[in-house]
Design an enzyme around this catalytic site. Structure first.
Site, PDB file in Angstrom:
ATOM      1  N   TYR A 167      -2.513 -25.211 -39.644  1.00  0.00           N
ATOM      2  CA  TYR A 167      -2.524 -26.987 -39.385  1.00  0.00           C
ATOM      3  C   TYR A 167      -4.121 -27.582 -40.158  1.00  0.00           C
ATOM      4  CZ  TYR A 167      -1.183 -32.003 -38.800  1.00  0.00           C
ATOM      5  OH  TYR A 167      -0.944 -33.076 -39.032  1.00  0.00           O
ATOM      6  N   SER A 170      -5.103 -26.575 -43.279  1.00  0.00           N
ATOM      7  CA  SER A 170      -4.340 -27.121 -44.691  1.00  0.00           C
ATOM      8  C   SER A 170      -4.775 -29.108 -44.572  1.00  0.00           C
ATOM      9  CB  SER A 170      -3.197 -27.259 -43.773  1.00  0.00           C
ATOM     10  OG  SER A 170      -2.677 -27.835 -43.315  1.00  0.00           O
ATOM     11  N   ILE A 200       0.662 -40.454 -33.027  1.00  0.00           N
ATOM     12  CA  ILE A 200       1.206 -41.550 -33.650  1.00  0.00           C
ATOM     13  C   ILE A 200       3.040 -41.473 -32.950  1.00  0.00           C
ATOM     14  CG2 ILE A 200       2.654 -42.588 -35.304  1.00  0.00           C
ATOM     15  CD1 ILE A 200      -0.038 -42.882 -35.278  1.00  0.00           C
TER      16      ILE A 200
HETATM   17  P1  NAI Z   1       8.752 -34.571 -39.164  1.00  0.00           P
HETATM   18  O1  NAI Z   1       8.426 -33.559 -38.485  1.00  0.00           O
HETATM   19  O2  NAI Z   1       8.994 -35.958 -38.819  1.00  0.00           O
HETATM   20  O3  NAI Z   1       8.368 -35.796 -40.733  1.00  0.00           O
HETATM   21  C1  NAI Z   1       8.375 -34.113 -41.466  1.00  0.00           C
HETATM   22  C2  NAI Z   1       8.615 -34.092 -42.877  1.00  0.00           C
HETATM   23  O4  NAI Z   1       8.178 -33.902 -44.160  1.00  0.00           O
HETATM   24  C3  NAI Z   1      10.504 -34.141 -42.538  1.00  0.00           C
HETATM   25  O5  NAI Z   1      11.119 -35.838 -43.263  1.00  0.00           O
HETATM   26  C4  NAI Z   1      10.832 -33.115 -43.326  1.00  0.00           C
HETATM   27  O6  NAI Z   1      11.790 -32.844 -43.613  1.00  0.00           O
HETATM   28  C5  NAI Z   1       9.160 -32.948 -44.495  1.00  0.00           C
HETATM   29  N1  NAI Z   1       9.181 -31.554 -45.108  1.00  0.00           N
HETATM   30  C6  NAI Z   1       9.216 -30.924 -43.840  1.00  0.00           C
HETATM   31  N2  NAI Z   1       8.600 -29.281 -44.917  1.00  0.00           N
HETATM   32  C7  NAI Z   1       9.146 -29.584 -45.737  1.00  0.00           C
HETATM   33  C8  NAI Z   1       9.629 -29.594 -47.390  1.00  0.00           C
HETATM   34  N3  NAI Z   1       9.716 -27.656 -47.496  1.00  0.00           N
HETATM   35  N4  NAI Z   1      10.002 -29.822 -47.741  1.00  0.00           N
HETATM   36  C9  NAI Z   1      10.694 -30.691 -48.658  1.00  0.00           C
HETATM   37  N5  NAI Z   1      10.003 -31.566 -47.071  1.00  0.00           N
HETATM   38  C10 NAI Z   1       9.797 -31.007 -46.119  1.00  0.00           C
HETATM   39  O7  NAI Z   1       6.649 -34.886 -39.135  1.00  0.00           O
HETATM   40  P2  NAI Z   1       5.901 -36.429 -38.803  1.00  0.00           P
HETATM   41  O8  NAI Z   1       5.351 -36.254 -37.576  1.00  0.00           O
HETATM   42  O9  NAI Z   1       6.622 -38.152 -39.501  1.00  0.00           O
HETATM   43  O10 NAI Z   1       5.041 -36.209 -39.927  1.00  0.00           O
HETATM   44  C11 NAI Z   1       4.972 -36.485 -41.331  1.00  0.00           C
HETATM   45  C12 NAI Z   1       2.954 -36.066 -41.723  1.00  0.00           C
HETATM   46  O11 NAI Z   1       2.107 -36.704 -41.249  1.00  0.00           O
HETATM   47  C13 NAI Z   1       2.785 -34.566 -41.683  1.00  0.00           C
HETATM   48  O12 NAI Z   1       2.311 -34.513 -42.681  1.00  0.00           O
HETATM   49  C14 NAI Z   1       1.920 -34.090 -40.358  1.00  0.00           C
HETATM   50  O13 NAI Z   1       0.840 -33.615 -40.769  1.00  0.00           O
HETATM   51  C15 NAI Z   1       1.133 -36.157 -40.576  1.00  0.00           C
HETATM   52  N6  NAI Z   1       0.671 -36.408 -39.194  1.00  0.00           N
HETATM   53  C16 NAI Z   1       1.781 -36.665 -38.089  1.00  0.00           C
HETATM   54  C17 NAI Z   1       0.924 -36.695 -36.916  1.00  0.00           C
HETATM   55  C18 NAI Z   1       1.818 -37.407 -35.828  1.00  0.00           C
HETATM   56  O14 NAI Z   1       1.222 -38.299 -34.550  1.00  0.00           O
HETATM   57  N7  NAI Z   1       3.220 -37.082 -35.467  1.00  0.00           N
HETATM   58  C19 NAI Z   1       0.182 -37.142 -36.517  1.00  0.00           C
HETATM   59  C20 NAI Z   1      -1.073 -36.770 -37.534  1.00  0.00           C
HETATM   60  C21 NAI Z   1      -0.662 -36.606 -38.544  1.00  0.00           C
END
Ligand code: NAI
Length: 264
Positions: A167, A170, A200
């Site tokens: 991660y 990336s 978050i």
């Molecule tokens: P989440 O797992 O709730 O959302 C991720 C989204 O990406 C989901 O809608 C999922 O279906 C989609 N996704 C995953 N693989 C996919 C694929 N192959 N094709 C299409 N869609 C795909 O996670 P979250 O927390 O909302 O994360 C969103 C972004 O924020 C990510 O890039 C994560 O790395 C980043 N992030 C999140 C943090 C947190 O504290 N929640 C902290 C730092 C970064």
């Protein structure tokens, strides 16, 4: 004599933060942070198109986002589908003005236990797919001399966190991509920036933290604001970077982290 134009005289403060008339593509916008980014962008006046793998989730999301939202089913790791996806979106809805590369996956394992397959899976979603989508949108934005691209990275791109080697690799690479593409895209009025969320409150984050109290305490202890962020904190930062108010901002990574990245 140098003549100075003060654009603040020409645009009201509400209009410089407005996304009225713009179309935003948000990958992984059906759930988590991506959904809230979509909600904030709609409140700022944009139309949004969200993508993801699960049609039911996308359908529900669009239902609650309202008439300014639509969806396309797409797995970002199917790289060969991406040029057609972008063409289909633009044929159906018009030019994509804003791209938010939000879709991402994580995996917590000690580095010495991470297999090549594990590593590749994370890189494919969080890095290679981000590049392919950015290239396809970028070439169209460059031709139109207008666009804004926003990457969602992480604290893992800013400092070392244990058990998330793939991660971290990336997200750090995406940070590098922002720098390289700034030099190539910005001359064509296509800005590219990153938002680096801190911790978050999403179901995924809370589950991970609650299962690992020492990690949770460590993260909270170095967050000067003393709370987790809300998904719309990320959403509003994205709105700002996409808006005309940020028209001279390109190549930056904006932490949205309650001070976590500089906390002691
Ligand atoms: P989440 O797992 O709730 O959302 C991720 C989204 O990406 C989901 O809608 C999922 O279906 C989609 N996704 C995953 N693989 C996919 C694929 N192959 N094709 C299409 N869609 C795909 O996670 P979250 O927390 O909302 O994360 C969103 C972004 O924020 C990510 O890039 C994560 O790395 C980043 N992030 C999140 C943090 C947190 O504290 N929640 C902290 C730092 C970064």
């Amino acid at each position: 004599m140098i003549s100075v134009t003060n654009s603040a005289n020409e645009e009201s403060s509400s209009s410089v933060f407005s996304l009225e008339g713009q179309l935003a593509l948000i990958t992984g916008g059906g759930s988590g942070i991506g959904f809230y980014i979509a909600q904030c962008m709609i409140q700022a006046g944009a139309k949004v198109v969200i993508t993801g793998r699960r049609e039911e989730v996308l359908k529900e999301a669009v239902k609650s986002l309202g008439a300014k939202a639509s969806y396309f089913v797409n797995d970002v790791t199917k790289l060969e589908t991406i040029p057609q996806l972008i063409a289909d979106i633009e044929d159906a809805l018009g030019p994509i003005d804003i791209l938010v590369n939000n879709a991402g996956i994580n995996m917590k394992k000690h580095a010495i236990e991470v297999t090549d397959e594990d590593f590749d899976r994370i890189i494919q979603t969080n890095l290679h797919a981000v590049f392919s989508i950015t290239r396809e949108c970028g070439k169209r934005m460059i031709a139109r001399k207008q666009g804004s691209i926003i990457m969602i990275t992480s604290m893992a791109a800013l400092y070392g966190i244990d058990r998330v080697v793939a991660y971290t690799a990336s997200k750090s690479a995406v940070g590098g991509m922002v720098k390289a593409l700034t030099t190539e895209f910005s001359p064509y009025n296509v800005r590219i920036n990153a938002v680096a969320p801190g911790f978050i409150e999403t179901p995924m984050m809370l589950t991970a933290m609650n299962g690992d109290p020492s990690r949770r305490d460590k993260a909270m202890d170095r967050t000067p604001m003393g709370t987790w962020g809300k998904p719309d904190d990320v959403g509003w930062a994205v709105v700002f970077l996409a808006s005309p108010a940020a028209k001279f901002i390109t190549g930056v990574s904006l932490p949205v982290d309650g001070g976590n990245s500089i906390g002691f």
